[in-house]
Design a protein around this motif. Structure first.
Motif, PDB file in Angstrom:
ATOM      1  N   ARG A  85       0.949  -1.371  -0.053  1.00  0.00           N
ATOM      2  CA  ARG A  85       0.026   0.237   0.042  1.00  0.00           C
ATOM      3  C   ARG A  85       0.934   1.205   0.167  1.00  0.00           C
ATOM      4  O   ARG A  85       0.397   1.948  -0.278  1.00  0.00           O
ATOM      5  CB  ARG A  85      -0.948  -0.025   1.187  1.00  0.00           C
ATOM      6  CG  ARG A  85      -1.945  -1.053   1.062  1.00  0.00           C
ATOM      7  CD  ARG A  85      -2.812  -1.443   2.171  1.00  0.00           C
ATOM      8  NE  ARG A  85      -4.037  -2.043   1.893  1.00  0.00           N
ATOM      9  CZ  ARG A  85      -3.943  -3.519   1.460  1.00  0.00           C
ATOM     10  NH1 ARG A  85      -2.718  -3.948   1.330  1.00  0.00           N
ATOM     11  NH2 ARG A  85      -4.856  -4.065   1.156  1.00  0.00           N
ATOM     12  N   MET A  86       2.043   1.110   0.539  1.00  0.00           N
ATOM     13  CA  MET A  86       3.105   2.374   0.167  1.00  0.00           C
ATOM     14  C   MET A  86       3.813   2.310  -1.157  1.00  0.00           C
ATOM     15  O   MET A  86       4.886   3.061  -1.171  1.00  0.00           O
ATOM     16  CB  MET A  86       4.055   2.159   1.443  1.00  0.00           C
ATOM     17  CG  MET A  86       3.410   2.337   3.032  1.00  0.00           C
ATOM     18  SD  MET A  86       2.667   4.057   3.111  1.00  0.00           S
ATOM     19  CE  MET A  86       2.119   3.934   4.832  1.00  0.00           C
ATOM     20  N   ASP A 146       0.473   7.396   7.413  1.00  0.00           N
ATOM     21  CA  ASP A 146      -0.207   7.182   5.944  1.00  0.00           C
ATOM     22  C   ASP A 146       0.814   7.534   4.814  1.00  0.00           C
ATOM     23  O   ASP A 146       2.040   7.629   4.979  1.00  0.00           O
ATOM     24  CB  ASP A 146      -1.386   8.313   6.039  1.00  0.00           C
ATOM     25  CG  ASP A 146      -0.718   9.763   6.222  1.00  0.00           C
ATOM     26  OD1 ASP A 146       0.190  10.018   5.537  1.00  0.00           O
ATOM     27  OD2 ASP A 146      -1.557  10.527   6.942  1.00  0.00           O
ATOM     28  N   LYS A 147       0.530   7.360   3.634  1.00  0.00           N
ATOM     29  CA  LYS A 147       1.414   7.437   2.748  1.00  0.00           C
ATOM     30  C   LYS A 147       1.833   8.763   2.511  1.00  0.00           C
ATOM     31  O   LYS A 147       3.027   8.891   1.686  1.00  0.00           O
ATOM     32  CB  LYS A 147       0.557   7.414   1.316  1.00  0.00           C
ATOM     33  CG  LYS A 147      -0.088   5.925   1.357  1.00  0.00           C
ATOM     34  CD  LYS A 147      -0.771   5.711  -0.191  1.00  0.00           C
ATOM     35  CE  LYS A 147       0.209   5.374  -1.232  1.00  0.00           C
ATOM     36  NZ  LYS A 147      -0.151   4.919  -2.515  1.00  0.00           N
TER      37      LYS A 147
END
Length: 386
Positions: A85-86, A146-147
């Motif tokens: 997800r990163m 978070d990203k």
């Protein structure tokens, strides 16, 4: 290629294969992080819980190494899902943050300087406790990323450092953790091609094989006793529920038929139709006789007890991993242990779907097809249905 926490070689291709496996089995939305972060946090908690049990119970905690190894593997799955997800390539992340020297991450030792594998008790009193607490704190910090976070690399470095340190202090090897989790995730979630599934009696004479296709008539008489009939011949003994509050267990042979059709295994059904593999003494004694039958009957009775609290799995599209893991332990040492957990799940869901029909109608015809690995139900005079 690089070295793991105990100095063993890790092939980059293994991590690439694992990354693809996580992608296949990751059912969470790629656009959200919280379920993955919470899953990682929970698995780290499970690592700490397993370590606590061993600290408290020592040798009484049977299966300690397997349990902790599994929890480290589950945490690895969530960490890799987080990397995806990163938009980070897993082999690159691990190559960057793997300890530079074998056992570099075991710097927390007991006062005597003993290595992890030689003095586990003292390590629990010092180094390992500190390492696990650090792992817990670092994982808690990850919950806030978070990203757009600017310090992702720092968080990942801290996590992997404490992860490898804790792993080394309990005497585990990352390479083993990785391979065991690949085996677990593949067997639990991926459907194996039928031609690759085990067929335990294919090499035996036809008269010693479980029938490739079968229809078993199940009838209940006014006495409440349940009878089985195969090819016009009654097999086995008439059954009742044998319990104060009737619960339908008199029809439980349906579940043995599911084992036969889908797992290609059922010492109980073999005994009923007298098709044991007597041409091979080892198979006859170790796989088809008394103890194997008791194992299957005991497993079936235990699972039935679980199913009663779950409406006999009605409306369920899966079986909990805890149940499947217990089954796996139940059948250790028998040929059926080669069946992946996904196949066990299929056998349970199909078996109970037919069982519910038989129970509802006080009987019917159970149709097994070993080639298709299916179990169907047909009421007397009607077409087949699940």
């Amino acid at each position: 290629m690089f070295k793991d926490n105990l100095g063993r070689s890790v092939n980059t291709a293994s991590l690439e294969r694992y990354e693809k496996l996580v992608a296949k089995t990751d059912k969470f939305s790629m656009g959200v992080l919280k379920p993955i972060l919470l899953g990682l946090y929970g698995e780290v908690g499970s690592i700490m819980s397993a370590a606590k049990k061993y600290h408290r119970e020592k040798k009484a905690y049977v299966g300690y190494k397997d349990a902790v190894e599994e929890e480290f593997g589950d945490a690895l799955w969530y960490f890799v899902a987080l990397c995806r997800r990163m938009d980070l390539k897993v082999p690159c992340v691990f190559a960057m943050h793997m300890p530079q020297k074998p056992n570099e991450c075991t710097e927390l030792k007991n006062q005597n300087g003993a290595s992890p594998s030689k003095n586990t008790t003292l390590l629990y009193e010092g180094g390992l406790d500190a390492s696990l607490l650090r792992l817990g704190r670092v994982t808690a910090d990850l919950l806030n990323i978070d990203k757009s976070s600017s310090n992702i690399d720092s968080f990942f470095s801290e996590f992997l450092s404490s992860y490898f340190q804790s792993m080394s202090l309990v005497g585990l090897c990352f390479s083993d953790v990785l391979e065991k989790n690949i085996e677990k995730v593949s067997g639990r979630f991926l459907v194996t091609a039928k031609e690759l599934l085990p067929d335990f009696d294919a090499s035996f004479p036809e008269e010693e094989q479980l029938p490739r296709k079968f229809e078993i008539q199940i009838t209940q008489r006014k006495s409440g006793q349940c009878y089985l009939r195969w090819n016009g011949v009654f097999i086995g003994s008439p059954l009742t529920d044998n319990i104060k509050d009737p619960d339908g267990y008199r029809f439980h042979d349906v579940l043995h038929l599911a084992h036969a059709a889908i797992l290609h295994w059922s010492p109980t059904f073999r005994a009923l139709i007298k098709q044991k593999r007597k041409s091979d003494r080892m198979f006859d004694e170790a796989q088809d006789s008394g103890r194997a039958i008791v194992v299957e009957e005991g497993l079936t009775a235990w699972l039935y007890s679980c199913s009663k609290r779950l409406d006999y799995f009605e409306g369920h599209d899966g079986i909990s991993y805890d149940i499947l893991k217990t089954i796996q332990r139940f059948v250790q040492g028998y040929e059926v242990e080669k069946c992946p957990l996904k196949l066990w799940e299929d056998a349970i869901l199909q078996g109970y779907a037919v069982f519910r029909k038989v129970r509802e109608n006080d009987g019917g015809i159970v149709i097994g097809d070993r080639e298709k690995r299916t179990l169907l139900y047909r009421s007397f005079g009607d077409a087949c249905e699940r």
